[in-house]
Design a protein around this motif. Structure first.
Motif, PDB file in Angstrom:
ATOM      1  N   LEU A   1      71.473  90.602  47.283  1.00  0.00           N
ATOM      2  CA  LEU A   1      70.178  90.051  47.656  1.00  0.00           C
ATOM      3  C   LEU A   1      69.791  88.907  46.716  1.00  0.00           C
ATOM      4  O   LEU A   1      69.245  87.881  47.138  1.00  0.00           O
ATOM      5  CB  LEU A   1      69.136  91.176  47.570  1.00  0.00           C
ATOM      6  N   ASP A   2      70.096  89.081  45.437  1.00  0.00           N
ATOM      7  CA  ASP A   2      69.775  88.035  44.459  1.00  0.00           C
ATOM      8  C   ASP A   2      70.540  86.747  44.749  1.00  0.00           C
ATOM      9  O   ASP A   2      70.006  85.649  44.581  1.00  0.00           O
ATOM     10  CB  ASP A   2      70.087  88.521  43.029  1.00  0.00           C
ATOM     11  N   SER A   3      71.805  86.874  45.166  1.00  0.00           N
ATOM     12  CA  SER A   3      72.579  85.674  45.516  1.00  0.00           C
ATOM     13  C   SER A   3      71.951  84.966  46.703  1.00  0.00           C
ATOM     14  O   SER A   3      71.882  83.739  46.728  1.00  0.00           O
ATOM     15  CB  SER A   3      74.019  86.022  45.886  1.00  0.00           C
ATOM     16  N   VAL A   4      71.513  85.749  47.677  1.00  0.00           N
ATOM     17  CA  VAL A   4      70.885  85.146  48.860  1.00  0.00           C
ATOM     18  C   VAL A   4      69.656  84.344  48.440  1.00  0.00           C
ATOM     19  O   VAL A   4      69.498  83.175  48.802  1.00  0.00           O
ATOM     20  CB  VAL A   4      70.487  86.228  49.893  1.00  0.00           C
ATOM     21  N   LYS A   5      68.785  84.995  47.646  1.00  0.00           N
ATOM     22  CA  LYS A   5      67.567  84.319  47.167  1.00  0.00           C
ATOM     23  C   LYS A   5      67.909  83.031  46.445  1.00  0.00           C
ATOM     24  O   LYS A   5      67.314  81.981  46.690  1.00  0.00           O
ATOM     25  CB  LYS A   5      66.826  85.231  46.178  1.00  0.00           C
ATOM     26  N   ALA A   6      68.878  83.122  45.525  1.00  0.00           N
ATOM     27  CA  ALA A   6      69.240  81.961  44.707  1.00  0.00           C
ATOM     28  C   ALA A   6      69.805  80.845  45.588  1.00  0.00           C
ATOM     29  O   ALA A   6      69.473  79.670  45.413  1.00  0.00           O
ATOM     30  CB  ALA A   6      70.244  82.364  43.644  1.00  0.00           C
ATOM     31  N   ARG A   7      70.644  81.218  46.545  1.00  0.00           N
ATOM     32  CA  ARG A   7      71.269  80.208  47.404  1.00  0.00           C
ATOM     33  C   ARG A   7      70.233  79.475  48.248  1.00  0.00           C
ATOM     34  O   ARG A   7      70.270  78.242  48.380  1.00  0.00           O
ATOM     35  CB  ARG A   7      72.302  80.875  48.328  1.00  0.00           C
ATOM     36  N   ILE A   8      69.306  80.234  48.831  1.00  0.00           N
ATOM     37  CA  ILE A   8      68.305  79.609  49.690  1.00  0.00           C
ATOM     38  C   ILE A   8      67.360  78.737  48.870  1.00  0.00           C
ATOM     39  O   ILE A   8      67.033  77.606  49.250  1.00  0.00           O
ATOM     40  CB  ILE A   8      67.522  80.685  50.480  1.00  0.00           C
ATOM     41  N   ARG A   9      66.964  79.245  47.711  1.00  0.00           N
ATOM     42  CA  ARG A   9      66.052  78.485  46.857  1.00  0.00           C
ATOM     43  C   ARG A   9      66.707  77.163  46.414  1.00  0.00           C
ATOM     44  O   ARG A   9      66.116  76.103  46.461  1.00  0.00           O
ATOM     45  CB  ARG A   9      65.683  79.332  45.638  1.00  0.00           C
ATOM     46  N   ARG A  10      67.959  77.272  45.992  1.00  0.00           N
ATOM     47  CA  ARG A  10      68.721  76.106  45.529  1.00  0.00           C
ATOM     48  C   ARG A  10      68.879  75.074  46.663  1.00  0.00           C
ATOM     49  O   ARG A  10      68.707  73.877  46.476  1.00  0.00           O
ATOM     50  CB  ARG A  10      70.071  76.628  45.100  1.00  0.00           C
ATOM     51  N   ALA A  11      69.214  75.583  47.856  1.00  0.00           N
ATOM     52  CA  ALA A  11      69.423  74.694  49.001  1.00  0.00           C
ATOM     53  C   ALA A  11      68.147  73.910  49.308  1.00  0.00           C
ATOM     54  O   ALA A  11      68.174  72.688  49.504  1.00  0.00           O
ATOM     55  CB  ALA A  11      69.855  75.501  50.222  1.00  0.00           C
ATOM     56  N   ARG A  12      67.022  74.616  49.332  1.00  0.00           N
ATOM     57  CA  ARG A  12      65.745  73.948  49.630  1.00  0.00           C
ATOM     58  C   ARG A  12      65.386  72.952  48.542  1.00  0.00           C
ATOM     59  O   ARG A  12      64.919  71.847  48.823  1.00  0.00           O
ATOM     60  CB  ARG A  12      64.639  74.993  49.777  1.00  0.00           C
ATOM     61  N   ALA A  13      65.604  73.363  47.290  1.00  0.00           N
ATOM     62  CA  ALA A  13      65.252  72.477  46.177  1.00  0.00           C
ATOM     63  C   ALA A  13      66.099  71.204  46.231  1.00  0.00           C
ATOM     64  O   ALA A  13      65.592  70.102  46.016  1.00  0.00           O
ATOM     65  CB  ALA A  13      65.448  73.203  44.851  1.00  0.00           C
ATOM     66  N   ASP A  14      67.390  71.356  46.533  1.00  0.00           N
ATOM     67  CA  ASP A  14      68.264  70.179  46.596  1.00  0.00           C
ATOM     68  C   ASP A  14      67.842  69.233  47.712  1.00  0.00           C
ATOM     69  O   ASP A  14      67.784  68.020  47.527  1.00  0.00           O
ATOM     70  CB  ASP A  14      69.722  70.613  46.833  1.00  0.00           C
ATOM     71  N   LEU A  15      67.566  69.798  48.880  1.00  0.00           N
ATOM     72  CA  LEU A  15      67.179  68.953  50.018  1.00  0.00           C
ATOM     73  C   LEU A  15      65.836  68.273  49.767  1.00  0.00           C
ATOM     74  O   LEU A  15      65.678  67.072  49.999  1.00  0.00           O
ATOM     75  CB  LEU A  15      67.134  69.785  51.301  1.00  0.00           C
ATOM     76  N   ALA A  16      64.873  69.065  49.278  1.00  0.00           N
ATOM     77  CA  ALA A  16      63.560  68.488  48.990  1.00  0.00           C
ATOM     78  C   ALA A  16      63.690  67.427  47.900  1.00  0.00           C
ATOM     79  O   ALA A  16      62.998  66.416  47.925  1.00  0.00           O
ATOM     80  CB  ALA A  16      62.578  69.578  48.573  1.00  0.00           C
ATOM     81  N   GLY A  17      64.601  67.670  46.953  1.00  0.00           N
ATOM     82  CA  GLY A  17      64.833  66.711  45.880  1.00  0.00           C
ATOM     83  C   GLY A  17      65.396  65.400  46.398  1.00  0.00           C
ATOM     84  O   GLY A  17      64.978  64.319  45.979  1.00  0.00           O
ATOM     85  N   MET A  18      66.336  65.479  47.325  1.00  0.00           N
ATOM     86  CA  MET A  18      66.894  64.270  47.942  1.00  0.00           C
ATOM     87  C   MET A  18      65.783  63.469  48.607  1.00  0.00           C
ATOM     88  O   MET A  18      65.708  62.247  48.481  1.00  0.00           O
ATOM     89  CB  MET A  18      67.911  64.637  49.027  1.00  0.00           C
ATOM     90  N   ALA A  19      64.919  64.166  49.329  1.00  0.00           N
ATOM     91  CA  ALA A  19      63.851  63.491  50.061  1.00  0.00           C
ATOM     92  C   ALA A  19      62.881  62.819  49.104  1.00  0.00           C
ATOM     93  O   ALA A  19      62.335  61.758  49.390  1.00  0.00           O
ATOM     94  CB  ALA A  19      63.113  64.500  50.936  1.00  0.00           C
ATOM     95  N   ARG A  20      62.676  63.450  47.947  1.00  0.00           N
ATOM     96  CA  ARG A  20      61.717  62.929  46.986  1.00  0.00           C
ATOM     97  C   ARG A  20      62.250  61.712  46.238  1.00  0.00           C
ATOM     98  O   ARG A  20      61.508  60.939  45.665  1.00  0.00           O
ATOM     99  CB  ARG A  20      61.355  64.013  45.980  1.00  0.00           C
ATOM    100  N   HIS A  21      63.581  61.581  46.244  1.00  0.00           N
ATOM    101  CA  HIS A  21      64.244  60.521  45.510  1.00  0.00           C
ATOM    102  C   HIS A  21      63.797  59.142  45.956  1.00  0.00           C
ATOM    103  O   HIS A  21      63.979  58.169  45.244  1.00  0.00           O
ATOM    104  CB  HIS A  21      65.753  60.641  45.741  1.00  0.00           C
ATOM    105  N   PHE A  22      63.271  59.073  47.145  1.00  0.00           N
ATOM    106  CA  PHE A  22      62.891  57.788  47.707  1.00  0.00           C
ATOM    107  C   PHE A  22      61.405  57.795  47.993  1.00  0.00           C
ATOM    108  O   PHE A  22      60.977  58.112  49.079  1.00  0.00           O
ATOM    109  CB  PHE A  22      63.719  57.494  48.963  1.00  0.00           C
ATOM    110  N   PRO A  23      60.599  57.468  46.965  1.00  0.00           N
ATOM    111  CA  PRO A  23      59.155  57.651  47.062  1.00  0.00           C
ATOM    112  C   PRO A  23      58.542  56.841  48.187  1.00  0.00           C
ATOM    113  O   PRO A  23      57.500  57.198  48.702  1.00  0.00           O
ATOM    114  CB  PRO A  23      58.644  57.195  45.694  1.00  0.00           C
ATOM    115  N   GLY A  24      59.218  55.767  48.611  1.00  0.00           N
ATOM    116  CA  GLY A  24      58.680  54.983  49.708  1.00  0.00           C
ATOM    117  C   GLY A  24      58.490  55.835  50.953  1.00  0.00           C
ATOM    118  O   GLY A  24      57.556  55.634  51.714  1.00  0.00           O
ATOM    119  N   ALA A  25      59.384  56.815  51.102  1.00  0.00           N
ATOM    120  CA  ALA A  25      59.317  57.663  52.277  1.00  0.00           C
ATOM    121  C   ALA A  25      58.191  58.681  52.175  1.00  0.00           C
ATOM    122  O   ALA A  25      57.844  59.335  53.143  1.00  0.00           O
ATOM    123  CB  ALA A  25      60.646  58.380  52.466  1.00  0.00           C
TER     124      ALA A  25
END
Ligand SMILES: [Zn+2]
Lengths: 190, 132
Positions: free
Chosen positions: A163-187
């Motif tokens: 269960l902990d791996s699932v939590k970590a994987r989902i959290r990491r995935a969201r953080a990475d994607l949200a991070g990519m989106a944030r990289h371009f403040p114009g958007a």
């Protein structure tokens, strides 16, 4: 007229009844195909993988104990197969993805910051490129959550992990994607 | 709770995976903190942005898929049988044949070997050598 249950069909199929296996494929094809399409992008590759998942299931039928439901057992095989395909694809991944990072991230950034109701990105190729940046385990966990709406416990069962791996994987995935989106403040400007 | 702690919990909160007290704590923080609330809104949009609800497949497309899978299952069973035959049956058959020929070729002390057996026995010798 009542339908024959999956477990009974699986027993017949294991004994060599092709019609019984065809019926199992018919019942479970939509879910397996949707999973492969969401995790493997291109329709050709996804369809091929979905067929291979059923082929693997057919070979493994003698080992289906009936302890889990057939749907759960098959789902685990399909998830594992998608992971295998993604891992193999990751090894031959090219840098051509990176050329499009900026445009893709901007599109995602807009989708996350718009005030209107959430909707899917128009460009399916961009979606595929963004998701393909995630490690296979993270991508699968997020897909099972967002596409299939599985609970963390169900995801843990399908991915044969804690269960902990699932939590970590989902959290990491969201953080990475949200991070990519944030990289371009114009958007990010609403 | 700190903003950082809350940010870590937003995903679990969205997924309905928190127990009641934790869920209430996150909800209360989001009501009071516009920055964390905006982050929650972004993460909530992430799923719908990247994952379309699967379209109900056309039954004809499902039938075509079933046919393709069954064709591959059949080809797979045939090749599995062929692999079994190549690995197990062929050597066994070869060995049995060689044994049979060898037995025929063995000269019976009480009987003159019939004509032609000598030729077979010569063939059997070479067949035996190339057998796997
Ligand atoms: Zn806050």
């Amino acid at each position: 007229m009542t339908q024959t249950g999956d477990a009974e069909l699986a027993r017949s199929a294991a004994a060599g009844d092709g019609d019984a296996f065809a019926e199992l494929v018919r019942r479970h094809a939509p879910r397996v195909r949707a999973l492969c399409a969401a995790t493997l992008g291109g329709p050709g590759e996804a369809e091929d993988a979905a067929q291979e998942a059923f082929l693997k299931a057919h070979r493994a039928l003698p080992r289906f104990s009936g302890e889990a439901s057939f749907a759960t057992w098959l789902h685990r095989i399909a998830v594992n197969h998608c992971l295998d395909v993604l891992r193999a694809a990751g090894r031959r991944r090219s840098d051509s993805l990176d050329a499009l990072l900026e445009a893709d991230s901007e599109a995602l950034g807009r989708a996350l910051s718009e005030a209107s109701p959430a909707k899917a990105l128009e460009d399916q190729d961009a979606v595929e490129r963004l998701l393909s940046r995630l490690p296979p385990e993270q991508r699968l966990a997020l897909t099972l959550r967002e596409l299939e709406g599985l609970t963390y416990e169900e995801i843990a069962a399908s991915m044969s992990c804690s269960l902990d791996s699932v939590k970590a994987r989902i959290r990491r995935a969201r953080a990475d994607l949200a991070g990519m989106a944030r990289h371009f403040p114009g958007a990010d400007i609403v | 709770m700190t903003h950082e702690k809350i940010r870590e919990m937003i995903g679990d909160w969205l997924d309905g995976e928190l127990d009641a007290p934790a869920r209430a704590a996150v909800s209360a923080h989001l009501d009071a903190c516009p920055a964390c609330d905006a982050e929650a809104a972004r993460l909530r949009r992430l799923g719908p942005a990247l994952f379309r609800a699967p379209v109900r497949p056309d039954p004809r497309s499902t039938e075509a898929f079933v046919s393709r899978v069954m064709a591959r299952v059949e080809a797979d069973s045939v090749s599995a049988w062929e692999r079994f035959a190549a690995r197990v049956l062929a050597p066994a058959l070869g060995l049995a044949l060689a044994g049979l020929v060898f037995a025929i070729a063995m000269p019976d002390p009480d009987e003159d070997a019939p004509l032609g057996v000598a030729a077979v026995s010569a063939d059997a010798g070479s067949a035996f050598e190339v057998a796997p």
